[in-house]
Design a protein around this motif. Structure first.
Motif, PDB file in Angstrom:
ATOM      1  N   MET A   1       0.855  -1.188   0.000  1.00 49.19           N
ATOM      2  CA  MET A   1       0.000   0.000   0.000  1.00 49.19           C
ATOM      3  C   MET A   1       0.891   1.238   0.000  1.00 49.19           C
ATOM      4  O   MET A   1       1.881   1.303   0.705  1.00 49.19           O
ATOM      5  CB  MET A   1      -0.911  -0.036   1.225  1.00 49.19           C
ATOM      6  N   ALA A   2       0.499   2.238  -0.756  1.00 49.19           N
ATOM      7  CA  ALA A   2       1.233   3.505  -0.808  1.00 49.19           C
ATOM      8  C   ALA A   2       1.164   4.189   0.546  1.00 49.19           C
ATOM      9  O   ALA A   2       0.268   3.943   1.352  1.00 49.19           O
ATOM     10  CB  ALA A   2       0.640   4.392  -1.885  1.00 49.19           C
ATOM     11  N   GLU A   3       2.109   5.050   0.775  1.00 52.62           N
ATOM     12  CA  GLU A   3       2.157   5.796   2.025  1.00 52.62           C
ATOM     13  C   GLU A   3       2.508   7.244   1.708  1.00 52.62           C
ATOM     14  O   GLU A   3       3.284   7.513   0.805  1.00 52.62           O
ATOM     15  CB  GLU A   3       3.231   5.178   2.927  1.00 52.62           C
ATOM     16  N   SER A   4       1.922   8.155   2.463  1.00 51.89           N
ATOM     17  CA  SER A   4       2.173   9.572   2.218  1.00 51.89           C
ATOM     18  C   SER A   4       3.567   9.963   2.698  1.00 51.89           C
ATOM     19  O   SER A   4       4.240   9.206   3.391  1.00 51.89           O
ATOM     20  CB  SER A   4       1.124  10.422   2.942  1.00 51.89           C
ATOM     21  N   THR A   5       3.961  11.151   2.327  1.00 53.19           N
ATOM     22  CA  THR A   5       5.197  11.712   2.843  1.00 53.19           C
ATOM     23  C   THR A   5       5.022  12.015   4.329  1.00 53.19           C
ATOM     24  O   THR A   5       3.898  12.062   4.836  1.00 53.19           O
ATOM     25  CB  THR A   5       5.552  13.014   2.098  1.00 53.19           C
ATOM     26  N   ILE A   6       6.109  12.219   5.034  1.00 59.74           N
ATOM     27  CA  ILE A   6       6.051  12.469   6.479  1.00 59.74           C
ATOM     28  C   ILE A   6       5.332  13.784   6.784  1.00 59.74           C
ATOM     29  O   ILE A   6       4.518  13.858   7.686  1.00 59.74           O
ATOM     30  CB  ILE A   6       7.464  12.477   7.095  1.00 59.74           C
ATOM     31  N   PHE A   7       5.616  14.826   6.029  1.00 63.54           N
ATOM     32  CA  PHE A   7       4.956  16.121   6.230  1.00 63.54           C
ATOM     33  C   PHE A   7       4.067  16.416   5.028  1.00 63.54           C
ATOM     34  O   PHE A   7       4.437  16.129   3.894  1.00 63.54           O
ATOM     35  CB  PHE A   7       5.976  17.258   6.377  1.00 63.54           C
ATOM     36  N   GLN A   8       2.886  17.000   5.291  1.00 68.62           N
ATOM     37  CA  GLN A   8       1.981  17.403   4.219  1.00 68.62           C
ATOM     38  C   GLN A   8       1.724  18.899   4.366  1.00 68.62           C
ATOM     39  O   GLN A   8       1.427  19.360   5.460  1.00 68.62           O
ATOM     40  CB  GLN A   8       0.638  16.666   4.286  1.00 68.62           C
ATOM     41  N   GLU A   9       1.841  19.621   3.280  1.00 67.28           N
ATOM     42  CA  GLU A   9       1.600  21.060   3.285  1.00 67.28           C
ATOM     43  C   GLU A   9       0.333  21.342   2.494  1.00 67.28           C
ATOM     44  O   GLU A   9       0.258  21.041   1.301  1.00 67.28           O
ATOM     45  CB  GLU A   9       2.786  21.800   2.686  1.00 67.28           C
ATOM     46  N   SER A  10      -0.645  21.907   3.166  1.00 66.79           N
ATOM     47  CA  SER A  10      -1.939  22.172   2.552  1.00 66.79           C
ATOM     48  C   SER A  10      -1.805  22.974   1.261  1.00 66.79           C
ATOM     49  O   SER A  10      -2.475  22.681   0.272  1.00 66.79           O
ATOM     50  CB  SER A  10      -2.839  22.902   3.549  1.00 66.79           C
ATOM     51  N   GLU A  11      -0.940  23.966   1.264  1.00 70.09           N
ATOM     52  CA  GLU A  11      -0.813  24.829   0.082  1.00 70.09           C
ATOM     53  C   GLU A  11      -0.250  24.096  -1.127  1.00 70.09           C
ATOM     54  O   GLU A  11      -0.388  24.570  -2.252  1.00 70.09           O
ATOM     55  CB  GLU A  11       0.036  26.062   0.394  1.00 70.09           C
ATOM     56  N   HIS A  12       0.363  22.927  -0.932  1.00 68.71           N
ATOM     57  CA  HIS A  12       0.922  22.157  -2.053  1.00 68.71           C
ATOM     58  C   HIS A  12       0.125  20.889  -2.352  1.00 68.71           C
ATOM     59  O   HIS A  12       0.553  20.071  -3.158  1.00 68.71           O
ATOM     60  CB  HIS A  12       2.375  21.778  -1.760  1.00 68.71           C
ATOM     61  N   THR A  13      -1.014  20.727  -1.693  1.00 69.51           N
ATOM     62  CA  THR A  13      -1.842  19.542  -1.894  1.00 69.51           C
ATOM     63  C   THR A  13      -3.098  19.933  -2.651  1.00 69.51           C
ATOM     64  O   THR A  13      -3.859  20.779  -2.188  1.00 69.51           O
ATOM     65  CB  THR A  13      -2.228  18.916  -0.527  1.00 69.51           C
ATOM     66  N   PRO A  14      -3.327  19.343  -3.828  1.00 68.57           N
ATOM     67  CA  PRO A  14      -4.489  19.749  -4.633  1.00 68.57           C
ATOM     68  C   PRO A  14      -5.817  19.316  -4.008  1.00 68.57           C
ATOM     69  O   PRO A  14      -5.892  18.302  -3.310  1.00 68.57           O
ATOM     70  CB  PRO A  14      -4.262  19.032  -5.963  1.00 68.57           C
ATOM     71  N   TRP A  15      -6.836  20.110  -4.255  1.00 70.76           N
ATOM     72  CA  TRP A  15      -8.214  19.762  -3.870  1.00 70.76           C
ATOM     73  C   TRP A  15      -8.808  18.915  -4.982  1.00 70.76           C
ATOM     74  O   TRP A  15      -8.563  19.160  -6.168  1.00 70.76           O
ATOM     75  CB  TRP A  15      -9.055  21.024  -3.679  1.00 70.76           C
ATOM     76  N   GLN A  16      -9.615  17.920  -4.608  1.00 72.71           N
ATOM     77  CA  GLN A  16     -10.331  17.070  -5.560  1.00 72.71           C
ATOM     78  C   GLN A  16     -11.822  17.334  -5.403  1.00 72.71           C
ATOM     79  O   GLN A  16     -12.343  17.291  -4.284  1.00 72.71           O
ATOM     80  CB  GLN A  16     -10.061  15.588  -5.273  1.00 72.71           C
ATOM     81  N   GLU A  17     -12.505  17.610  -6.508  1.00 72.31           N
ATOM     82  CA  GLU A  17     -13.952  17.827  -6.478  1.00 72.31           C
ATOM     83  C   GLU A  17     -14.639  16.467  -6.440  1.00 72.31           C
ATOM     84  O   GLU A  17     -14.343  15.594  -7.255  1.00 72.31           O
ATOM     85  CB  GLU A  17     -14.406  18.616  -7.707  1.00 72.31           C
ATOM     86  N   LEU A  18     -15.564  16.285  -5.495  1.00 70.55           N
ATOM     87  CA  LEU A  18     -16.264  15.015  -5.332  1.00 70.55           C
ATOM     88  C   LEU A  18     -17.694  15.060  -5.848  1.00 70.55           C
ATOM     89  O   LEU A  18     -18.361  14.031  -5.916  1.00 70.55           O
ATOM     90  CB  LEU A  18     -16.279  14.607  -3.850  1.00 70.55           C
ATOM     91  N   GLY A  19     -18.195  16.250  -6.184  1.00 65.81           N
ATOM     92  CA  GLY A  19     -19.584  16.399  -6.592  1.00 65.81           C
ATOM     93  C   GLY A  19     -20.485  16.581  -5.388  1.00 65.81           C
ATOM     94  O   GLY A  19     -20.091  16.337  -4.249  1.00 65.81           O
TER      95      GLY A  19
END
Length: 90
Positions: A1-19
């Motif tokens: 299973m994939a794993e995220s990076t240790i730190f996540q920065e909101s300003e560099h993380t795209p938003w996904q539209e779900l409807g």
């Protein structure tokens, strides 16, 4: 299973539209846990779904009705909830 990076920065993380007036930012995750920032437009309604991992939610602001399994409750700013793996929620 994939794993995220240790730190996540909101300003560099795209938003996904779900409807249905919802969008999300997927932040930290692995095979057991996922952290997602969700944004509801006024009147937005989520779809019944489940995940193979544990989900924990903190309500940063606003108010909405959450259904987890057979339980339904209105949550508001400062509240939170826990969703076990494979339990349906809205």
């Amino acid at each position: 299973m994939a794993e995220s990076t240790i730190f996540q920065e909101s300003e560099h993380t795209p938003w996904q539209e779900l409807g249905g007036g919802l969008s999300r930012q997927v932040l930290g995750y692995n095979g057991q846990l996922m952290l997602v920032k969700v944004r509801f437009e006024k009147g937005g309604i989520g779809a019944l779904h489940h995940h193979p991992h544990t989900q924990v939610t903190y309500v940063a602001n606003g108010r909405f009705e959450a259904t987890i399994g057979d339980l339904k409750q209105t949550v508001t700013t400062g509240d939170g909830f826990y969703v076990p793996p494979n339990v349906c929620m809205v």
